[in-house]
Enzyme design. Structure first.
Site, PDB file in Angstrom:
ATOM      1  N   SER A 146      33.228  39.009  41.303  1.00 28.04           N
ATOM      2  CA  SER A 146      33.271  37.545  41.338  1.00 28.04           C
ATOM      3  C   SER A 146      32.049  37.044  42.090  1.00 28.04           C
ATOM      4  CB  SER A 146      34.534  37.074  42.058  1.00 28.04           C
ATOM      5  OG  SER A 146      34.441  35.693  42.361  1.00 28.04           O
ATOM      6  N   TYR A 159      39.660  37.616  49.380  1.00 31.34           N
ATOM      7  CA  TYR A 159      39.184  37.787  47.999  1.00 31.34           C
ATOM      8  C   TYR A 159      37.685  38.127  48.014  1.00 31.34           C
ATOM      9  CZ  TYR A 159      38.490  36.610  43.016  1.00 31.34           C
ATOM     10  OH  TYR A 159      38.174  36.639  41.676  1.00 31.34           O
TER      11      TYR A 159
HETATM   12  N1  LIG Z   1      39.141  33.275  36.106  1.00 38.36           N
HETATM   13  C1  LIG Z   1      38.145  33.145  36.971  1.00 38.36           C
HETATM   14  O1  LIG Z   1      37.684  32.003  37.243  1.00 38.36           O
HETATM   15  C2  LIG Z   1      37.524  34.356  37.591  1.00 38.36           C
HETATM   16  C3  LIG Z   1      36.294  34.190  38.288  1.00 38.36           C
HETATM   17  C4  LIG Z   1      35.683  35.292  38.868  1.00 38.36           C
HETATM   18  C5  LIG Z   1      36.276  36.538  38.774  1.00 38.36           C
HETATM   19  N2  LIG Z   1      37.468  36.683  38.121  1.00 38.36           N
HETATM   20  C6  LIG Z   1      38.044  38.037  38.057  1.00 38.36           C
HETATM   21  O2  LIG Z   1      38.268  38.365  36.716  1.00 38.36           O
HETATM   22  C7  LIG Z   1      39.387  39.243  36.611  1.00 38.36           C
HETATM   23  C8  LIG Z   1      40.377  38.706  35.605  1.00 38.36           C
HETATM   24  O3  LIG Z   1      40.766  37.398  36.001  1.00 38.36           O
HETATM   25  P1  LIG Z   1      41.584  36.428  35.028  1.00 38.36           P
HETATM   26  O4  LIG Z   1      41.239  35.050  35.411  1.00 38.36           O
HETATM   27  O5  LIG Z   1      41.447  36.870  33.619  1.00 38.36           O
HETATM   28  O6  LIG Z   1      43.058  36.720  35.581  1.00 38.36           O
HETATM   29  P2  LIG Z   1      44.494  36.710  34.836  1.00 38.36           P
HETATM   30  O7  LIG Z   1      45.496  36.536  35.929  1.00 38.36           O
HETATM   31  O8  LIG Z   1      44.489  35.759  33.695  1.00 38.36           O
HETATM   32  O9  LIG Z   1      44.597  38.194  34.277  1.00 38.36           O
HETATM   33  C9  LIG Z   1      44.664  39.248  35.192  1.00 38.36           C
HETATM   34  C10 LIG Z   1      45.099  40.510  34.490  1.00 38.36           C
HETATM   35  O10 LIG Z   1      45.174  41.544  35.474  1.00 38.36           O
HETATM   36  C11 LIG Z   1      46.456  42.129  35.433  1.00 38.36           C
HETATM   37  N3  LIG Z   1      46.820  42.600  36.763  1.00 38.36           N
HETATM   38  C12 LIG Z   1      46.893  41.867  37.912  1.00 38.36           C
HETATM   39  N4  LIG Z   1      47.296  42.655  38.918  1.00 38.36           N
HETATM   40  C13 LIG Z   1      47.463  43.890  38.392  1.00 38.36           C
HETATM   41  C14 LIG Z   1      47.870  45.126  38.927  1.00 38.36           C
HETATM   42  N5  LIG Z   1      48.186  45.280  40.230  1.00 38.36           N
HETATM   43  N6  LIG Z   1      47.943  46.203  38.103  1.00 38.36           N
HETATM   44  C15 LIG Z   1      47.640  46.076  36.804  1.00 38.36           C
HETATM   45  N7  LIG Z   1      47.235  44.947  36.228  1.00 38.36           N
HETATM   46  C16 LIG Z   1      47.162  43.859  37.026  1.00 38.36           C
HETATM   47  C17 LIG Z   1      47.380  41.076  34.884  1.00 38.36           C
HETATM   48  O11 LIG Z   1      48.516  41.679  34.306  1.00 38.36           O
HETATM   49  C18 LIG Z   1      46.463  40.415  33.848  1.00 38.36           C
HETATM   50  O12 LIG Z   1      46.442  41.180  32.664  1.00 38.36           O
HETATM   51  C19 LIG Z   1      39.961  39.374  38.029  1.00 38.36           C
HETATM   52  O13 LIG Z   1      39.466  40.549  38.626  1.00 38.36           O
HETATM   53  C20 LIG Z   1      39.403  38.143  38.729  1.00 38.36           C
HETATM   54  O14 LIG Z   1      39.290  38.335  40.121  1.00 38.36           O
HETATM   55  C21 LIG Z   1      38.092  35.616  37.529  1.00 38.36           C
END
Ligand SMILES: NC(=O)c1ccc[n+]([C@@H]2O[C@H](COP(=O)([O-])OP(=O)(O)OC[C@H]3O[C@@H](n4cnc5c(N)ncnc54)[C@H](O)[C@@H]3O)[C@@H](O)[C@H]2O)c1
Length: 258
Positions: A146, A159
């Site tokens: 991130s 985070y």
């Molecule tokens: N959405 C954003 O703005 C954003 C920005 C920067 C980074 N990220 C990173 O991108 C990644 C995905 O984010 P997203 O927004 O798609 O999130 P989301 O919550 O929509 O999806 C997260 C996924 O991870 C899985 N997951 C969570 N905890 C888990 C665990 N302990 N074991 C197995 N699976 C697990 C969930 O089941 C889901 O499939 C994350 O690492 C997040 O930190 C997201």
């Protein structure tokens, strides 16, 4: 169909039941990879596999909690059973912290929960997957980090700490396995329109103000679409990027340069 970017690759994507991970898995399959779909929710994991199958791709469900040793083993074992080996691993599973507190106000248990999925999970999955990458003669690791790893997201220090740790983990993998043909990189998104991002906005006391301020921090004036993260992941995990290792790729619409 002509040659596709990931033809013949076997890829595990953790947290692929929704959001960024799902988009990466769909893009990988469209580019010819056989994909293993990680996620906590068995039903959603299977439904993403079905969706990829209906589009003519190959996918196998790999449910399990990556923060837990046995859960991470379930995920990697299911990927190996379904795909017969691994060439690519995307550590995407993560939790966006909902805490919004100054560091001294954080409960140790909340700190542990954030590090468990966002840092321990990628370590647990990687340590089990790397022997399979080595057996395949090399491979690629990609970690969805991130922009919070390199800029301060106030209220969410754990985070940022977890994602900064993930970046350093990736750098170690890049250096320590380069001679064995493994590359390791990180993707650093700013705001991406996903369910998790929407839920974080919905929790804000004054959503309109928070959303306006957040948008203003993105010089491009909008949040990323998951497909924009997925296309970068395809490139980084393909043979088109053989010299790219140890990189932190800021895919943030200019956020971190403001
Ligand atoms: N959405 C954003 O703005 C954003 C920005 C920067 C980074 N990220 C990173 O991108 C990644 C995905 O984010 P997203 O927004 O798609 O999130 P989301 O919550 O929509 O999806 C997260 C996924 O991870 C899985 N997951 C969570 N905890 C888990 C665990 N302990 N074991 C197995 N699976 C697990 C969930 O089941 C889901 O499939 C994350 O690492 C997040 O930190 C997201």
């Amino acid at each position: 169909m002509g040659v596709r970017t990931l033809d013949g690759k076997r890829a595990l994507v953790t947290g692929a039941s929704r959001g960024i991970g799902r988009a990466i898995a769909i893009a990988f399959a469209a580019e010819g990879a056989a994909v293993a779909i990680g996620g906590r929710d068995v039903t959603r994991t299977c439904s993403v596999c079905q969706e990829i199958g209906e589009r003519g791709g190959t996918a196998t469900p790999c449910p399990g909690d990556v923060g837990d040793e046995a859960g991470a083993a379930d995920v990697v074992d299911a990927a190996i059973r379904g795909l017969g080996g691994l060439d690519v691993v995307v550590n995407n599973a993560g939790v966006i912290a909902p805490y919004e507190r100054q560091p001294h106000e954080w409960e140790p248990a909340d700190f542990d929960a954030v590090l468990r999925t966002n840092l321990r999970g990628p370590f647990l999955v990687s340590r089990l997957a790397i022997p399979h990458l080595l057996a395949a003669g090399g491979g690629v690791l990609l970690h969805v980090s991130s922009i919070a790893a390199v800029t301060v997201w106030e209220g969410e220090f754990a985070y940022g700490v977890a994602k900064a740790g993930l970046n350093m983990f990736s750098h170690h993998l890049a250096v320590e396995y380069a001679a064995q043909g493994i590359r390791s990189n990180t993707l650093l998104p700013a705001s991406v329109a996903t369910e998790a991002h929407e839920a974080a906005l919905a929790r804000a006391p004054d959503r309109a103000v928070v959303e306006r301020d957040l948008l203003a921090r993105h010089p491009v004036g909008r949040f990323a679409d998951v497909r924009e993260i997925a296309s970068a992941a395809v490139f980084l995990c393909s043979d088109q990027a053989p010299f790219l290792t140890g990189a932190e790729v800021r895919i943030d619409g200019g956020y971190s340069r403001r």
